[in-house]
Motif scaffolding. Structure first.
Motif, short mmCIF file in Angstrom:
data_model
loop_
_atom_site.label_atom_id
_atom_site.label_comp_id
_atom_site.label_asym_id
_atom_site.label_seq_id
_atom_site.Cartn_x
_atom_site.Cartn_y
_atom_site.Cartn_z
N SER A 14 -17.85 89.97 42.78
CA SER A 14 -18.66 89.38 43.79
C SER A 14 -17.77 88.68 44.63
N VAL A 15 -16.73 88.02 44.39
CA VAL A 15 -15.85 87.41 45.20
C VAL A 15 -14.96 88.49 46.12
N ARG A 16 -14.44 89.33 45.46
CA ARG A 16 -13.96 90.65 46.07
C ARG A 16 -14.84 91.40 47.18
N GLU A 17 -16.05 91.33 46.96
CA GLU A 17 -17.18 91.97 47.78
C GLU A 17 -17.04 91.05 49.11
N ARG A 18 -16.92 89.67 48.82
CA ARG A 18 -17.02 88.70 50.26
C ARG A 18 -15.60 88.70 51.00
N HIS A 19 -14.56 88.88 50.02
CA HIS A 19 -12.91 88.84 50.98
C HIS A 19 -12.28 90.12 50.14
N PRO A 20 -12.66 91.28 50.57
CA PRO A 20 -12.13 92.54 49.95
C PRO A 20 -10.75 92.54 50.25
N GLU A 21 -10.10 92.30 51.51
CA GLU A 21 -8.56 92.72 51.69
C GLU A 21 -7.88 91.56 50.80
N ARG A 22 -8.12 90.24 50.90
CA ARG A 22 -7.37 89.09 49.88
C ARG A 22 -7.63 89.19 48.62
N VAL A 23 -8.76 89.56 48.12
CA VAL A 23 -8.89 89.73 46.71
C VAL A 23 -8.38 90.97 46.03
N ALA A 24 -8.39 92.01 46.80
CA ALA A 24 -7.75 93.25 46.54
C ALA A 24 -5.98 93.14 46.06
N ARG A 25 -5.59 92.20 47.16
CA ARG A 25 -3.98 92.10 47.04
C ARG A 25 -3.75 91.02 45.99
N LEU A 26 -4.65 90.02 45.53
CA LEU A 26 -4.40 89.18 44.34
C LEU A 26 -4.61 90.21 43.40
N GLU A 27 -5.60 91.04 43.14
CA GLU A 27 -5.78 92.01 42.15
C GLU A 27 -4.53 92.78 42.04
N ALA A 28 -4.03 93.45 42.87
CA ALA A 28 -2.73 94.06 42.63
C ALA A 28 -1.61 93.33 42.16
N GLY A 29 -1.61 92.16 42.70
CA GLY A 29 -0.49 90.95 42.35
C GLY A 29 -0.60 90.80 40.59
N LEU A 30 -1.61 90.86 39.94
CA LEU A 30 -1.54 90.67 38.53
C LEU A 30 -0.83 91.38 37.63
N VAL A 31 -0.55 92.72 38.17
CA VAL A 31 0.38 93.42 37.30
C VAL A 31 1.76 93.53 37.83
N GLN A 32 2.12 92.73 38.81
CA GLN A 32 3.35 92.52 39.45
C GLN A 32 4.46 91.60 39.03
N GLY A 33 5.39 91.65 38.76
CA GLY A 33 6.39 90.59 38.33
C GLY A 33 7.34 90.25 39.48
N ASP A 34 8.68 90.33 39.20
CA ASP A 34 9.73 89.64 40.33
C ASP A 34 10.82 90.98 39.91
N VAL A 255 7.86 84.91 45.32
CA VAL A 255 6.74 85.31 45.69
C VAL A 255 6.75 86.49 46.87
N ASP A 256 6.30 87.52 46.78
CA ASP A 256 6.09 88.55 47.68
C ASP A 256 5.80 88.07 49.06
N ASP A 257 6.52 88.44 50.23
CA ASP A 257 6.13 87.76 51.46
C ASP A 257 4.76 88.18 52.01
N ASP A 258 4.24 89.13 51.68
CA ASP A 258 2.85 89.38 52.25
C ASP A 258 1.88 88.61 51.43
N LEU A 259 2.03 87.93 50.43
CA LEU A 259 1.18 87.16 49.77
C LEU A 259 1.19 85.79 50.12
N LEU A 260 2.42 85.40 50.88
CA LEU A 260 2.54 83.87 51.33
C LEU A 260 1.61 83.37 52.62
N PRO A 261 0.98 82.61 52.61
CA PRO A 261 0.31 82.23 53.70
C PRO A 261 1.14 82.03 54.90
N PRO A 262 1.18 82.36 56.06
CA PRO A 262 1.86 82.05 57.15
C PRO A 262 1.48 81.03 58.16
#
Length: 407
Positions: A14-34, A255-262
């Motif tokens: 339900s949070v992803r439905e309200r904030h689709p782009e941001r939550v989708a990126r957070l979801e992808a980050g759950l399986v990404q290391g460094d 932390v990936d550059d595209d995740l960090l708030p500018p």
């Protein structure tokens, strides 16, 4: 991968439905290391190089006060690459802007340092953050050392000028980056029939999503929220400068550059989106909170063990016995101001009238700010140096170089 199961946020969809782009990126980050740091640990393991030797190599090849010679070992190619990349700031990095953020941060450095406990509690809410501690057997143990080492890192990384490539804050941040990669490798390659890490069910250990939440929410947005509650005012320019500093710290730590708030507005939005997730802390979170309340701090007024003037052990024990219960209950109550009530209850934090101690302290904080603004406390540089000296001495750290303070 079920993001709701990984994070413990039952309303993830339900949070992803309200904030689709941001939550989708957070979801992808759950399986990404460094990948850069992970490659260093893999190569070191293959070559039989210990983690302590990697740290020595890091310090020997950067501008530290006490460089270490790791027996003339050749640096792994992957580590040379990591240092090369981390030493070349991205185009958006402005060292003067980051230094301005550090100076704004240290205007109230003692209070900002105290928000570390709230930052840790912020992470303890999430199952994914706690799970690596459970898997490594460090749950509830070594709390004081963990808090102290984290506090020293924050103090070093936020000291003006210290995060420039090759300087102490930058080195300390890379040391943590390598430690995170080492923990990921240990969990992925268990020994002695230990249970392995299930990435399909739990995501990557210390993944990109939890890393950005730790940096941009726990260490950036939350302390500024706490500061505002205490009556501290930061101008818009100061908020942006502090955000820039923590964006740079986050980039160096991996932390990936595209995740960090500018911007600060983007950091606040990330913080607010994260607050919409309905987390359900488990018993592991309760154990961590109890350990933090019990032993995660040094008593006020007790001289640190590294200080030149010792305090008799019997006196420390007596003060500890008398004051610890009050400190624990006060800290627990105050912390509930910035934790959602259902989550606070599940974590074992009790909201009592003691949470109004912040309201009691607010006039004194505002009075101090008036005194600072009118010059009664000395110049801005004098105030910052005093705050830095107080915190660093309390943490058993050496005093910051004048080179950094003048940055």
């Amino acid at each position: 991968m079920d993001a709701a199961a990984v994070t413990g946020a039952r309303n993830w969809d339900s949070v992803r439905e309200r904030h689709p782009e941001r939550v989708a990126r957070l979801e992808a980050g759950l399986v990404q290391g460094d990948p850069l740091a992970d490659a260093v640990i893999v190569e070191a393991r293959q070559q039989g190089i210990s983690f302590s030797t990697l740290v020595a190599l890091l310090e020997a090849n950067t501008e530290t006060d006490t460089p270490t010679d790791p027996d003339h070992l050749e640096m792994p190619a992957s580590m040379a690459r990591l240092l090369e990349v981390a030493g070349e700031p991205p185009p958006w990095f402005d060292p003067a802007f980051a230094a301005a953020g550090a100076r704004a941060w240290w205007r109230f450095g003692t209070l900002q340092s105290s928000t570390l406990y709230q930052s840790l509690i912020y992470g303890f809410k999430a199952q994914g953050f706690v799970r690596p501690l459970v898997a490594t057997g460090r749950l509830g143990s070594g709390t004081r050392d963990r808090v102290q080492s984290t506090a020293r890192w924050v103090a070093e990384a936020t000291t003006p000028g210290s995060m420039l490539p090759g300087h102490p804050g930058w080195v300390a941040t890379l040391r943590i980056r390598l430690l995170h990669a080492y923990i990921r490798d240990v969990l992925r390659h268990p020994v002695d029939d230990a249970e392995g890490w299930d990435e399909g069910e739990w995501g990557a250990p210390i993944n990109q999503t939890y890393s950005v939440m730790t940096i941009s929410c726990g260490f950036l947005a939350l302390p500024l929220v706490v500061a505002r509650d205490f009556g501290i005012h930061y101008s818009s320019a100061e908020q942006e400068a502090i955000t820039h500093l923590w964006r740079w710290i986050g980039w160096v730590i991996g932390v990936d550059d595209d995740l960090l708030p500018p911007s600060y507005a983007d950091a606040r939005e990330l913080f607010q989106v994260a607050g919409e997730f309905e987390l359900r802390p488990d018993d592991s979170s309760k154990i961590l909170i109890k350990a933090l309340l019990r032993e995660g701090y040094d008593l006020p007024g007790v001289v640190h063990s590294a200080a030149p003037v010792p305090v008799p052990g019997l006196l420390v024990s007596a003060v500890d016995t008398l004051t610890r219960p009050l400190l624990m209950s006060s800290f627990s109550a105050i912390s509930t101001r910035w934790v959602e009530r259902p989550v606070a209850r599940r974590m074992g934090l009790r909201r009592t009238p003691l949470h109004h101690l912040v309201d009691v302290a607010r006039p004194a904080v505002r009075l101090r700010e008036i005194a600072r603004a009118t010059g009664l406390l000395g110049s801005e540089s004098t105030v910052i140096e005093r705050e830095l000296r107080t915190v660093r001495r309390g943490l058993g750290m050496t005093e910051a170089s004048e080179t950094y303070l003048s940055a």
